[in-house]
Enzyme design. Structure first.
Site, PDB file in Angstrom:
ATOM      1  N   GLU A  43      -0.163  -0.050  12.978  1.00  0.00           N
ATOM      2  CA  GLU A  43      -0.926   0.627  14.022  1.00  0.00           C
ATOM      3  C   GLU A  43       0.082   1.104  15.064  1.00  0.00           C
ATOM      4  O   GLU A  43       0.898   0.312  15.533  1.00  0.00           O
ATOM      5  CB  GLU A  43      -1.922  -0.342  14.669  1.00  0.00           C
ATOM      6  CG  GLU A  43      -2.785   0.408  15.651  1.00  0.00           C
ATOM      7  CD  GLU A  43      -3.774  -0.462  16.416  1.00  0.00           C
ATOM      8  OE1 GLU A  43      -3.958  -1.639  16.069  1.00  0.00           O
ATOM      9  OE2 GLU A  43      -4.341   0.073  17.386  1.00  0.00           O
ATOM     10  N   ARG A 270       2.500 -14.683   7.166  1.00  0.00           N
ATOM     11  CA  ARG A 270       3.245 -13.945   8.199  1.00  0.00           C
ATOM     12  C   ARG A 270       4.599 -14.581   8.393  1.00  0.00           C
ATOM     13  O   ARG A 270       4.742 -15.786   8.271  1.00  0.00           O
ATOM     14  CB  ARG A 270       2.544 -14.090   9.553  1.00  0.00           C
ATOM     15  CG  ARG A 270       1.347 -13.306   9.772  1.00  0.00           C
ATOM     16  CD  ARG A 270       0.838 -13.577  11.184  1.00  0.00           C
ATOM     17  NE  ARG A 270       1.321 -12.587  12.124  1.00  0.00           N
ATOM     18  CZ  ARG A 270       0.776 -11.381  12.241  1.00  0.00           C
ATOM     19  NH1 ARG A 270      -0.224 -11.012  11.482  1.00  0.00           N
ATOM     20  NH2 ARG A 270       1.259 -10.527  13.112  1.00  0.00           N
ATOM     21  N   LYS A 280       2.449  -8.515  18.892  1.00  0.00           N
ATOM     22  CA  LYS A 280       2.654  -7.226  19.546  1.00  0.00           C
ATOM     23  C   LYS A 280       2.150  -7.244  20.979  1.00  0.00           C
ATOM     24  O   LYS A 280       2.755  -6.640  21.852  1.00  0.00           O
ATOM     25  CB  LYS A 280       1.898  -6.147  18.773  1.00  0.00           C
ATOM     26  CG  LYS A 280       2.804  -5.252  17.953  1.00  0.00           C
ATOM     27  CD  LYS A 280       2.068  -3.991  17.616  1.00  0.00           C
ATOM     28  CE  LYS A 280       2.000  -3.808  16.123  1.00  0.00           C
ATOM     29  NZ  LYS A 280       1.068  -2.751  15.738  1.00  0.00           N
TER      30      LYS A 280
HETATM   31  P1  ATP Z   1      -1.868  -5.871  15.757  1.00  0.00           P
HETATM   32  O1  ATP Z   1      -2.342  -7.116  16.421  1.00  0.00           O
HETATM   33  O2  ATP Z   1      -1.513  -4.798  16.700  1.00  0.00           O
HETATM   34  O3  ATP Z   1      -2.709  -5.425  14.598  1.00  0.00           O
HETATM   35  P2  ATP Z   1       0.077  -6.465  13.731  1.00  0.00           P
HETATM   36  O4  ATP Z   1       1.259  -7.344  13.896  1.00  0.00           O
HETATM   37  O5  ATP Z   1      -0.949  -6.790  12.734  1.00  0.00           O
HETATM   38  O6  ATP Z   1      -0.481  -6.331  15.185  1.00  0.00           O
HETATM   39  P3  ATP Z   1       0.217  -3.870  12.498  1.00  0.00           P
HETATM   40  O7  ATP Z   1       0.845  -2.649  13.026  1.00  0.00           O
HETATM   41  O8  ATP Z   1      -1.227  -3.857  12.269  1.00  0.00           O
HETATM   42  O9  ATP Z   1       0.615  -5.024  13.510  1.00  0.00           O
HETATM   43  O10 ATP Z   1       0.998  -4.365  11.218  1.00  0.00           O
HETATM   44  C1  ATP Z   1       1.368  -3.525  10.157  1.00  0.00           C
HETATM   45  C2  ATP Z   1       1.597  -4.348   8.928  1.00  0.00           C
HETATM   46  O11 ATP Z   1       2.634  -5.299   9.149  1.00  0.00           O
HETATM   47  C3  ATP Z   1       0.356  -5.124   8.523  1.00  0.00           C
HETATM   48  O12 ATP Z   1       0.188  -4.971   7.124  1.00  0.00           O
HETATM   49  C4  ATP Z   1       0.686  -6.538   8.868  1.00  0.00           C
HETATM   50  O13 ATP Z   1       0.066  -7.435   7.989  1.00  0.00           O
HETATM   51  C5  ATP Z   1       2.209  -6.579   8.741  1.00  0.00           C
HETATM   52  N1  ATP Z   1       2.752  -7.592   9.637  1.00  0.00           N
HETATM   53  C6  ATP Z   1       2.586  -7.659  10.971  1.00  0.00           C
HETATM   54  N2  ATP Z   1       3.175  -8.758  11.466  1.00  0.00           N
HETATM   55  C7  ATP Z   1       3.746  -9.412  10.430  1.00  0.00           C
HETATM   56  C8  ATP Z   1       4.511 -10.618  10.300  1.00  0.00           C
HETATM   57  N3  ATP Z   1       4.791 -11.378  11.346  1.00  0.00           N
HETATM   58  N4  ATP Z   1       4.922 -10.972   9.061  1.00  0.00           N
HETATM   59  C9  ATP Z   1       4.651 -10.197   8.008  1.00  0.00           C
HETATM   60  N5  ATP Z   1       3.933  -9.056   8.056  1.00  0.00           N
HETATM   61  C10 ATP Z   1       3.480  -8.656   9.255  1.00  0.00           C
END
Ligand code: ATP
Ligand code: MG
Length: 574
Positions: A43, A270, A280
């Site tokens: 996002e 994660r 984030k």
């Molecule tokens: P938000 O709370 O803004 O949704 P988010 O960390 O989920 O934060 P996204 O931009 O939605 O951010 O994440 C993009 C992709 O990265 C998603 O598929 C998410 O699962 C993956 N991702 C985010 N954080 C992690 C992490 N700590 N470890 C592994 N994958 C991650």
């Protein structure tokens, strides 16, 4: 292993994991005609961090190894938190990590019209309705983990009325929050995600970075995500564990709409990294509240921060590979990441000399005005990295830490009053006199050198210590920034809502040294190059300069693991 598996793993560079095993089985069963299509779906509401790097490495890496494709898709359903700065930063970071989406860059907003049509279809199927409960009432009706919810009084609206209201929602006839479109699933489901979730909400007055003012209704993430995957023909939709509970909802949308393809979602744990955060929301707070210089502050666990800090992309990919992909939650030690960086840099960073806390040394018997040029190898093992010239002159700087009037113990092999030490790649010098200022602080050393010691230790002389130095006449002045962990607490992310995670910020995470002197070859250093400053660590040039135009160098990582010590201290203090 079957023959097929052996054959397939031949062209895999990465070790297997449970996701690769599933894909291997799917290919063996000719599911999706053997195609593999993955996606990385950020996002655009912030910069990417080390957790995203794991997801990027996983999705793009799998696509590469299975000769498939990986899409970059911006999940842009929340316009008020998103912007093009983030879109561009994300693209930059993915590319810098070494991945290429080719022509496959998409925005969920590309599908807004199709998503609208799907919603109309759901209404026609009697599977969606316009609800007028307030947000608060909706929460009450939803029930709890232990109690079922209650049906909304608007749930049984006739199809025609729903179609009319939804069209008028789109046309802008209603205010924000006045109405929403909800899926009609099951208010008693033990899975709260299935209790008639909202699929469209009204948002007036926001300008979407892609669609402008075209829409005043926006689809919700859950609804958008699975349908976007489907529209793109994603075969394996890899996401983090918290989405496991959403999978039944995704399946419900796809099954109810009888879509031609049904991406398979697979969840993995994660990444969380000790002494830092990967939320984030919290990273945004660090930037907005000025706790760091910006998203690319070298202390930030963002990809932009790590780039500015000097982490090579290969080290980050190597790190992702080493920590692996599993379903169990774990918190990885920072030392693991730093070791990957160190290994990568040790192999290829040219060596240089830099004095961070200079102390002037005048070599009294060295001819005044003479400058010798010493040819020195750039790397102790790798000759292909060549050599450079180092000027030797009558006045040099050494590091303050390399001199003591009296050796504190037998281990101290550096310079003491009356003692000898070798200047690295140069001569042996003896300290004849220590000059102090009015406060008793040492300001200069008077030394003498032995011209017979260049490159050799004459017999019978016990010179154990070797210290680094820089010519005072030719050295260049620079600022050097040394970084420590951003937080004092191993899991600052675990701070509960309301608890202030910034209380765990390490006040000593940045040490700025303004008097540093570097060997002249570093005048040619470029942003993006890495150097080992001998005995001090790995460094890179910052894109910025000081106010007076002097270069700034960031310490990427120390030469040895300093985390082990921190862990021991933490263990001792309980
Ligand atoms: P938000 O709370 O803004 O949704 P988010 O960390 O989920 O934060 P996204 O931009 O939605 O951010 O994440 C993009 C992709 O990265 C998603 O598929 C998410 O699962 C993956 N991702 C985010 N954080 C992690 C992490 N700590 N470890 C592994 N994958 C991650
Ligand atoms: Mg997310």
């Amino acid at each position: 292993m079957s023959d097929k598996e052996t054959a397939m793993s031949d062209d895999h560079t990465a070790p297997s994991n449970f996701i690769r095993q599933i894909i291997d089985e799917d290919i063996a069963a000719n599911k999706n005609d053997g195609r593999v299509v993955t996606r990385f779906p950020p996002e655009p509401n912030g910069y990417l961090h080390i957790g995203h790097a794991k997801s990027i490495w996983l999705n793009f890496g799998i696509a590469e190894d299975y000769h498939g494709t990986c899409h970059l898709r911006f999940d842009d359903t929340n316009p008020h938190k998103e912007n093009v700065e983030f879109v561009e930063a994300i693209q930059n970071d993915v590319r810098w990590l070494g991945y290429d989406w080719g022509e496959h860059r998409y925005f969920a907003s590309d599908y807004f019209e199709q998503l609208y049509d799907f919603a109309v279809q759901l209404i026609k199927l009697g599977k969606a309705y316009v609800c007028e409960l307030s947000a608060e009432a909706m929460r009450e009706y939803r029930g709890t983990l232990t109690e079922p919810g209650k049906n909304s009084p608007y749930r049984e609206r006739p199809v025609e009325e729903n179609l009319d209201l939804f069209a008028r929602m789109r046309a802008g006839e209603f205010a924000d929050g006045e109405k929403v479109l909800r899926a009609k699933i099951d208010m008693a489901s033990p899975n709260i995600n299935l209790r008639d979730p909202t699929i469209y909400r009204i948002r007036h007055g926001v300008v979407h970075h892609q669609t402008g003012a075209e829409w005043c209704i926006y689809p919700m993430y859950d609804y958008t995500h699975c349908l976007s995957d489907m529209l793109e023909g994603i075969t394996h939709s890899l996401c983090t564990l918290e989405f496991a509970d959403h999978r039944p909802l995704y399946d419900w949308f796809l099954d109810t709409l009888e879509t031609p393809c049904h991406p398979q979602q697979i969840e993995f744990s994660r990444l969380s990294l000790q002494y830092t955060i990967t939320s984030k929301r919290k990273l945004t707070a660090l930037v907005e509240d000025g706790h760091v210089e910006g998203w690319d502050d070298p202390r930030m666990p963002t990809i932009a921060g790590m780039r500015r800090r000097g982490y090579p992309p290969a080290a980050i990919r190597d790190f992702c590979q080493r920590i692996g992909v599993t379903k169990s939650d774990n918190s990885v030690e920072m030392g693991v990441l730093e070791n990957c960086v160190r290994e990568e840099l040790n192999a290829r960073a040219p060596r240089r000399m830099a004095v961070l806390n200079p102390l002037k040394v005048v070599i009294s018997n060295y001819p005044e005005g003479q400058v010798e040029s010493l040819t020195v190898a750039n790397h102790p093992q790798d000759e292909s990295l060549g050599s450079r010239e180092i000027p030797m002159s009558r006045e040099v700087y050494i590091d303050r830490a390399d001199f003591m009037e009296v050796a504190p113990n037998k281990k101290f092999k550096r310079l003491v009053a009356g003692g000898e030490v070798r200047l690295r790649n140069s001569y042996v010098i003896r300290c004849d006199e220590v000059i102090k200022d009015g406060q008793g602080e040492i300001v200069e050393l008077r030394c003498s050198y032995d011209p017979a010691t260049l490159g050799a230790n004459p017999e019978g002389r016990k010179v154990k210590g070797v210290i680094h130095w820089v010519s005072a006449a030719r050295g260049i002045h620079a600022e050097v920034r040394l970084y420590d962990r951003l937080f004092n607490h191993p899991t600052p992310d675990a701070a509960k809502d309301g608890e202030d995670f910034t209380a765990h910020l390490n006040p000593e995470s940045l040490l700025t040294l303004t008097q540093c002197v570097l060997e002249p070859a570093l005048a040619e250093a470029q942003v993006g190059e890495h150097y080992q400053f001998e005995r001090e660590g790995y460094f890179c040039k910052d894109p910025a300069t000081t106010a007076s135009g002097a270069p700034i160098f960031n310490r990427t990582v120390t030469l040895r693991d300093s985390w082990a010590k921190i862990e021991q201290q933490a263990a001792r203090s309980g």
